[in-house]
Scaffold this motif. Structure first.
Motif, PDB file in Angstrom:
ATOM      1  N   ALA A 200     -30.598  -7.348 -19.973  1.00  0.00           N
ATOM      2  CA  ALA A 200     -29.918  -8.320 -20.829  1.00  0.00           C
ATOM      3  C   ALA A 200     -28.553  -8.652 -20.234  1.00  0.00           C
ATOM      4  O   ALA A 200     -27.838  -7.772 -19.751  1.00  0.00           O
ATOM      5  N   GLY A 201     -28.205  -9.929 -20.244  1.00  0.00           N
ATOM      6  CA  GLY A 201     -26.919 -10.346 -19.696  1.00  0.00           C
ATOM      7  C   GLY A 201     -26.934 -10.596 -18.210  1.00  0.00           C
ATOM      8  O   GLY A 201     -25.877 -10.839 -17.611  1.00  0.00           O
ATOM      9  N   TYR A 202     -28.109 -10.559 -17.594  1.00  0.00           N
ATOM     10  CA  TYR A 202     -28.228 -10.782 -16.155  1.00  0.00           C
ATOM     11  C   TYR A 202     -29.221 -11.907 -15.862  1.00  0.00           C
ATOM     12  O   TYR A 202     -30.082 -12.227 -16.690  1.00  0.00           O
ATOM     13  N   VAL A 203     -29.116 -12.496 -14.683  1.00  0.00           N
ATOM     14  CA  VAL A 203     -30.060 -13.508 -14.224  1.00  0.00           C
ATOM     15  C   VAL A 203     -30.434 -13.197 -12.776  1.00  0.00           C
ATOM     16  O   VAL A 203     -29.687 -12.523 -12.056  1.00  0.00           O
ATOM     17  N   VAL A 204     -31.595 -13.701 -12.358  1.00  0.00           N
ATOM     18  CA  VAL A 204     -32.015 -13.580 -10.963  1.00  0.00           C
ATOM     19  C   VAL A 204     -31.733 -14.915 -10.283  1.00  0.00           C
ATOM     20  O   VAL A 204     -32.204 -15.962 -10.737  1.00  0.00           O
ATOM     21  N   ILE A 220     -31.177 -12.239  -5.843  1.00  0.00           N
ATOM     22  CA  ILE A 220     -30.089 -11.324  -6.200  1.00  0.00           C
ATOM     23  C   ILE A 220     -29.949 -11.276  -7.726  1.00  0.00           C
ATOM     24  O   ILE A 220     -30.135 -12.275  -8.415  1.00  0.00           O
ATOM     25  N   LEU A 221     -29.663 -10.092  -8.229  1.00  0.00           N
ATOM     26  CA  LEU A 221     -29.431  -9.906  -9.661  1.00  0.00           C
ATOM     27  C   LEU A 221     -27.948 -10.086  -9.933  1.00  0.00           C
ATOM     28  O   LEU A 221     -27.107  -9.415  -9.328  1.00  0.00           O
ATOM     29  N   VAL A 222     -27.613 -11.012 -10.828  1.00  0.00           N
ATOM     30  CA  VAL A 222     -26.214 -11.363 -11.082  1.00  0.00           C
ATOM     31  C   VAL A 222     -25.951 -11.310 -12.584  1.00  0.00           C
ATOM     32  O   VAL A 222     -26.739 -11.857 -13.374  1.00  0.00           O
ATOM     33  N   LEU A 227     -21.818 -14.492 -12.376  1.00  0.00           N
ATOM     34  CA  LEU A 227     -22.307 -15.851 -12.159  1.00  0.00           C
ATOM     35  C   LEU A 227     -21.218 -16.875 -12.419  1.00  0.00           C
ATOM     36  O   LEU A 227     -21.009 -17.815 -11.631  1.00  0.00           O
ATOM     37  N   ALA A 228     -20.490 -16.702 -13.524  1.00  0.00           N
ATOM     38  CA  ALA A 228     -19.416 -17.641 -13.860  1.00  0.00           C
ATOM     39  C   ALA A 228     -18.318 -17.618 -12.808  1.00  0.00           C
ATOM     40  O   ALA A 228     -17.803 -18.676 -12.397  1.00  0.00           O
ATOM     41  N   LEU A 229     -17.967 -16.423 -12.341  1.00  0.00           N
ATOM     42  CA  LEU A 229     -16.902 -16.289 -11.340  1.00  0.00           C
ATOM     43  C   LEU A 229     -17.338 -16.858  -9.992  1.00  0.00           C
ATOM     44  O   LEU A 229     -16.551 -17.514  -9.299  1.00  0.00           O
TER      45      LEU A 229
END
Length: 268
Positions: A200-204, A220-222, A227-229
């Motif tokens: 939860a709170g991550y994206v690929v 990559i798992l971010v 991601l925002a940064l």
């Protein structure tokens, strides 16, 4: 080599060929026509003197970027006329030993303003084959769908398609449940097959930003914060290694921010 003196004829030619072209191509055309060896910088200066614009993007795109390379793009452009998407996909696959789908061809044509010229609409005065047949049963009960029978447009689990809005490859993972739950991003399915569910709170994300490059080493798992940064600081690059370095930098920035907050709260 003749002396490099710009004449009105040369300026007229420069003004004629410049729109839509980069200075590299313009220099080649001018030199070929007039027998000079102008550099790109000299062409740029000549355009500036006469306020001639090319109206192209600042950086010349790489012709091999994207789903197709330069040769394949030229082949599609030259063969698009008179072919349906599936026919063109079959032709491209046979020529270059690829496995692109009709949907990928459709999206590529749409994004590059390529038109087949095929009119699929009914012409005025044309009568559809089933006009006046409302309620008519054709073929008897044997040919009607029965309970539990799949419709003719049924797509089995494992079928892939391209999301026309965002360009992601989707794969069908189930037959039941809500329609939007039957399809899943292929790159996420691949990542989860090795690493388990995405936290939860991550994206690929794609390290090289190429949504068609669906390989484990390119994923990559971010976290949402990372991601925002990364988006804010332009850390996503077309070079996968640079993007992965950017991910490390984003993580360092976040850690520094956390430490600063700890120090500040500690003083209070």
């Amino acid at each position: 080599m003749p002396r490099k003196i710009w004449t009105e004829e040369m300026y007229r030619y420069l003004r004629e060929i410049s729109p839509g072209r980069y200075n590299t191509e313009i220099a080649e055309m001018v030199n070929k026509k007039f027998g000079f060896d102008f550099t790109i910088e000299q062409i740029r200066n000549a355009k500036s003197r006469k306020k001639i614009k090319s109206c192209v993007s600042r950086h010349k795109p790489n012709p091999d970027e994207g789903l197709f390379n330069a040769e394949q793009k030229e082949f599609i452009k030259n063969n698009v006329k008179g072919l349906f998407n599936q026919e063109l996909a079959d032709l491209v696959n046979k020529k270059f030993k690829l496995s692109v789908t009709a949907e990928q061809i459709r999206i590529y044509k749409q994004n590059h303003n390529l038109i087949s010229g095929i009119n699929t609409q009914f012409k005025k005065g044309h009568k559809p084959w089933n006009k006046g047949m409302k309620g008519l049963q054709i073929g008897g009960k044997e040919t009607q769908f029965k309970k539990g029978q799949s419709p003719i447009n049924y797509m089995p689990i494992g079928t892939e398609r391209i999301d026309s809005k965002y360009g992601y490859t989707l794969v069908k993972v189930r037959d039941d449940g809500p329609l939007q739950g039957r399809w899943k991003h292929k790159h996420v399915v691949l990542w989860e097959s090795v690493n388990g569910p995405v936290p939860a709170g991550y994206v690929v994300a794609f390290a090289d930003q190429d949504k068609s490059n669906i390989t484990l080493e390119n994923l990559i798992l971010v976290s949402r914060k990372q991601l925002a940064l990364m988006n804010k600081n332009g850390y996503f690059q077309k070079n996968a290694d640079l993007t992965k370095t950017g991910l490390v930098m984003a993580d360092i920035h976040l850690k520094i921010g956390e430490l600063k907050r700890v120090v500040t709260y500690g003083k209070n």
